[in-house]
Design a protein around this motif. Structure first.
Motif, PDB file in Angstrom:
ATOM      1  N   THR A 108      -2.259   6.964   3.045  1.00  0.00           N
ATOM      2  CA  THR A 108      -1.761   6.873   1.656  1.00  0.00           C
ATOM      3  C   THR A 108      -2.140   7.673   0.538  1.00  0.00           C
ATOM      4  O   THR A 108      -3.067   8.461   0.837  1.00  0.00           O
ATOM      5  CB  THR A 108      -1.845   5.257   1.300  1.00  0.00           C
TER       6      THR A 108
ATOM      7  N   THR B 186      -5.116   4.297   7.641  1.00  0.00           N
ATOM      8  CA  THR B 186      -3.735   4.405   6.902  1.00  0.00           C
ATOM      9  C   THR B 186      -3.754   5.788   6.283  1.00  0.00           C
ATOM     10  O   THR B 186      -4.694   6.431   5.772  1.00  0.00           O
ATOM     11  CB  THR B 186      -3.873   3.333   5.979  1.00  0.00           C
TER      12      THR B 186
ATOM     13  N   CYS C 187     -12.121  -3.616   4.701  1.00  0.00           N
ATOM     14  CA  CYS C 187     -11.142  -2.261   4.024  1.00  0.00           C
ATOM     15  C   CYS C 187     -12.127  -1.569   3.025  1.00  0.00           C
ATOM     16  O   CYS C 187     -12.634  -1.988   2.087  1.00  0.00           O
ATOM     17  CB  CYS C 187     -10.055  -2.646   3.304  1.00  0.00           C
TER      18      CYS C 187
ATOM     19  N   VAL D 157      -9.275   3.587   4.409  1.00  0.00           N
ATOM     20  CA  VAL D 157      -8.120   4.056   3.099  1.00  0.00           C
ATOM     21  C   VAL D 157      -8.663   5.156   2.483  1.00  0.00           C
ATOM     22  O   VAL D 157      -9.733   5.197   2.350  1.00  0.00           O
ATOM     23  CB  VAL D 157      -7.829   3.003   2.502  1.00  0.00           C
TER      24      VAL D 157
ATOM     25  N   TRP E 236       6.233  -0.243  -2.158  1.00  0.00           N
ATOM     26  CA  TRP E 236       5.027  -0.008  -1.652  1.00  0.00           C
ATOM     27  C   TRP E 236       4.375  -1.375  -1.104  1.00  0.00           C
ATOM     28  O   TRP E 236       3.965  -1.485  -0.147  1.00  0.00           O
ATOM     29  CB  TRP E 236       3.850   0.317  -2.866  1.00  0.00           C
ATOM     30  N   GLN E 237       4.489  -2.701  -1.737  1.00  0.00           N
ATOM     31  CA  GLN E 237       4.387  -3.951  -1.338  1.00  0.00           C
ATOM     32  C   GLN E 237       5.087  -4.325   0.185  1.00  0.00           C
ATOM     33  O   GLN E 237       4.314  -4.696   0.806  1.00  0.00           O
ATOM     34  CB  GLN E 237       4.557  -4.940  -2.467  1.00  0.00           C
TER      35      GLN E 237
ATOM     36  N   TYR F 155       1.459   4.858   9.114  1.00  0.00           N
ATOM     37  CA  TYR F 155       0.415   3.615   9.412  1.00  0.00           C
ATOM     38  C   TYR F 155      -0.018   4.018  11.023  1.00  0.00           C
ATOM     39  O   TYR F 155       1.105   4.511  11.741  1.00  0.00           O
ATOM     40  CB  TYR F 155       1.135   2.393   9.420  1.00  0.00           C
TER      41      TYR F 155
ATOM     42  N   GLN G  47       3.374  -2.310   2.851  1.00  0.00           N
ATOM     43  CA  GLN G  47       2.123  -2.875   2.991  1.00  0.00           C
ATOM     44  C   GLN G  47       2.284  -4.234   4.044  1.00  0.00           C
ATOM     45  O   GLN G  47       1.523  -4.344   4.904  1.00  0.00           O
ATOM     46  CB  GLN G  47       1.454  -3.325   2.064  1.00  0.00           C
TER      47      GLN G  47
ATOM     48  N   GLU H  16       2.678  -3.154   7.486  1.00  0.00           N
ATOM     49  CA  GLU H  16       1.409  -2.942   8.273  1.00  0.00           C
ATOM     50  C   GLU H  16       0.657  -4.051   8.887  1.00  0.00           C
ATOM     51  O   GLU H  16       0.348  -4.086   9.713  1.00  0.00           O
ATOM     52  CB  GLU H  16       0.513  -2.071   7.292  1.00  0.00           C
ATOM     53  N   HIS H  17       0.764  -5.156   7.857  1.00  0.00           N
ATOM     54  CA  HIS H  17       0.155  -6.446   8.199  1.00  0.00           C
ATOM     55  C   HIS H  17       0.756  -6.899   9.637  1.00  0.00           C
ATOM     56  O   HIS H  17       0.213  -7.473  10.613  1.00  0.00           O
ATOM     57  CB  HIS H  17       0.189  -7.535   7.281  1.00  0.00           C
TER      58      HIS H  17
ATOM     59  N   GLY I 177       2.289   6.296  -2.271  1.00  0.00           N
ATOM     60  CA  GLY I 177       1.953   5.246  -1.620  1.00  0.00           C
ATOM     61  C   GLY I 177       1.949   5.536  -0.193  1.00  0.00           C
ATOM     62  O   GLY I 177       1.516   6.512   0.268  1.00  0.00           O
ATOM     63  N   ALA I 178       2.544   4.475   0.692  1.00  0.00           N
ATOM     64  CA  ALA I 178       2.312   4.463   2.170  1.00  0.00           C
ATOM     65  C   ALA I 178       3.043   5.753   2.883  1.00  0.00           C
ATOM     66  O   ALA I 178       4.288   6.100   2.434  1.00  0.00           O
ATOM     67  CB  ALA I 178       3.013   3.319   2.836  1.00  0.00           C
TER      68      ALA I 178
END
Length: 467
Positions: free
Chosen positions: A284, A282, A230, A259, A149-150, A293, A153, A156-157, A289-290
């Motif tokens: 999710t 997003t 966010c 979100v 999941w991290q 995107y 993320q 996406e950044h 999780g994601a």
């Protein structure tokens, strides 16, 4: 925008940096994702298949429920014949695997949780859905699943080209808050927190508890002057409407990030009008999780196909064609604590078609209307997403909030919170807009109320069906 230099593990080894182990692991996955985003559909399916088969083998070995289901579908992961299947035959058998419903996950629960994780998957935690339908779902998740999941993320950044030195404000629920009143509860952190701060130096971040009057939230935004904000799309909508209604000028913003909910169709335009800022939505869920995107170039959603196998099916269980809207069926690929094979998450999505202007070849969703349980019931008894002319309705500037309640197959009530009473012409405009959008067979009423109260999770449903 050049990639930021990651943290260095050793003094003096600043560039090119040798990152510490946690950052190195995330960057290793991120590097692979930079290549897989350009794979063809067949290449992606072939790359994903071993991961999916490893998940199935684990589920079948530990859980009788999945062992029986997989074998009935001809997907015995322990059989050598299964590994020899062509991609076409494999997908045919996969489609024979029954969809796992939300109700089954709730009722079976322990029968879907494994007794032992594979080595390296860490410990088991739990995610709980918001339960906005009145029936939350509890999902066991592993440390490894959270790691993935991290990593996504971080993707996406990178995709959005965010300035990591900026100030990041999140407006959600802060469970550390002890006293619930109408004051502001704000926490300040030295960095953005994981996963971004694990890999790169970042600017400050802030967590603002949403449980305060909108005017105080707006005042806090003006004081903090964040670069990124966010929050829930419905809360962002209220913030923008308040600022517009009161003539409040908001500080410059690089991006608003929605979100936890589907964004109303008019939100992106309102964000541009009031704040002169782009909106990024997003897709999710607590269970997975994601999942998708939003693309910075094309505006549509790229499915995170390396993390979840997403299917969009019509009412007969067939894959939807581009332009068609159907049920979202998701298989998270890395959660070995509670394998969810072909889980119907309760959302709708519209299938898109490439190519995307960004050049990525990941599957595309044109739209994510929202939860299937929030569909409008037509007089015929059929269902469709709740288009009720909300953009035209909200052209009336004195309307601060609105909520649409369907009370029967033939009647819809518009609940309005207004700054001052509507004129006859404004009322006529609201009613006509709603009737035209809903179509024949609906009666529309207006109910004026003082406030529309949010649910316990902070989410706000603009449409609710009570029939």
């Amino acid at each position: 925008m050049p990639s930021p230099t990651p943290h260095a593990a050793f003094p003096g080894a600043v560039w090119p940096a040798i990152p510490p182990t946690p950052a190195a692991a995330l960057l290793a996955v991120l590097g692979q994702l930079a290549e897989s985003q350009f794979m063809t559909a067949d290449q992606l399916a072939m790359a994903r298949r071993p991961q999916l088969e490893a998940l199935m083998a684990h589920a079948a070995a530990q859980l009788p429920f999945w062992r029986k289901r997989l074998k009935a579908a001809g997907l015995d992961p322990q059989s050598a014949k299964n590994a020899a299947l062509s991609l076409t035959e494999w997908h045919t058998r996969w489609a024979a695997l029954p969809v796992l419903t939300r109700a089954e996950v709730q009722s079976l629960d322990a029968q879907l949780r494994v007794a032992k994780l594979p080595d390296g998957h860490g410990v088991v935690g739990e995610s709980v859905t918001s339960g906005s339908s009145g029936r939350p779902v509890r999902i066991a998740r592993s440390t490894l699943d959270y790691f993935y999941w991290q990593a996504f993320q971080l993707r996406e950044h990178v995709w959005r080209g965010r300035d990591l030195a900026g100030r990041f404000l999140t407006i959600l629920r802060d469970d550390s808050r002890q006293v619930i009143d109408e004051s502001i509860h704000l926490r300040s952190m030295a960095d953005w927190g994981p996963p971004a701060s694990v890999v790169w130096p970042t600017g400050k971040s802030f967590l603002l508890d949403y449980r305060a009057p909108i005017r105080l939230l707006v005042e806090t935004i003006r004081e903090l002057q964040p670069d990124y904000l966010c929050t829930f799309p419905s809360l962002l909508m209220e913030i923008l409407r308040h600022a517009r209604g009161e003539g409040i000028e908001l500080p410059p913003l690089k991006e608003a990030i929605g979100v936890g909910e589907a964004s109303p169709p008019e939100l992106a335009g309102l964000c541009r009008e009031v704040w002169n800022a782009p909106l990024c939505s997003t897709y999710t869920a607590a269970e997975t999780g994601a999942m998708a995107y939003q693309c910075r170039e094309g505006g549509r959603w790229h499915v995170q196909a390396e993390k979840s196998y997403i299917e969009v099916l019509d009412s007969d269980g067939r894959p939807c064609e581009p332009g068609e809207t159907g049920r979202v069926i998701v298989t998270p690929l890395h959660n070995f604590a509670m394998p969810l094979l072909r889980y119907e998450i309760g959302d709708l999505a519209t299938v898109g078609q490439g190519p995307c202007p960004c050049g990525r070849s990941l599957p595309i969703l044109d739209a994510i209307p929202g939860r299937a349980r929030d569909l409008l019931m037509l007089p015929s008894g059929e269902f469709r997403p709740p288009y009720y002319g909300h953009h035209a309705v909200m052209q009336v500037r004195s309307i601060r909030q609105h909520q649409v309640i369907q009370t029967s197959r033939h009647r819809v009530c518009l609940r309005l919170v207004v700054a001052h009473p509507l004129t006859r012409d404004e009322e006529a405009h609201v009613l006509k807009s709603a009737r035209d959008a809903l179509g024949a067979g609906f009666e529309v009423d207006i109910e004026y109320i003082d406030e529309i109260v949010r649910g316990p999770t902070g989410k706000f449903a603009e449409f609710e069906r009570r029939c």
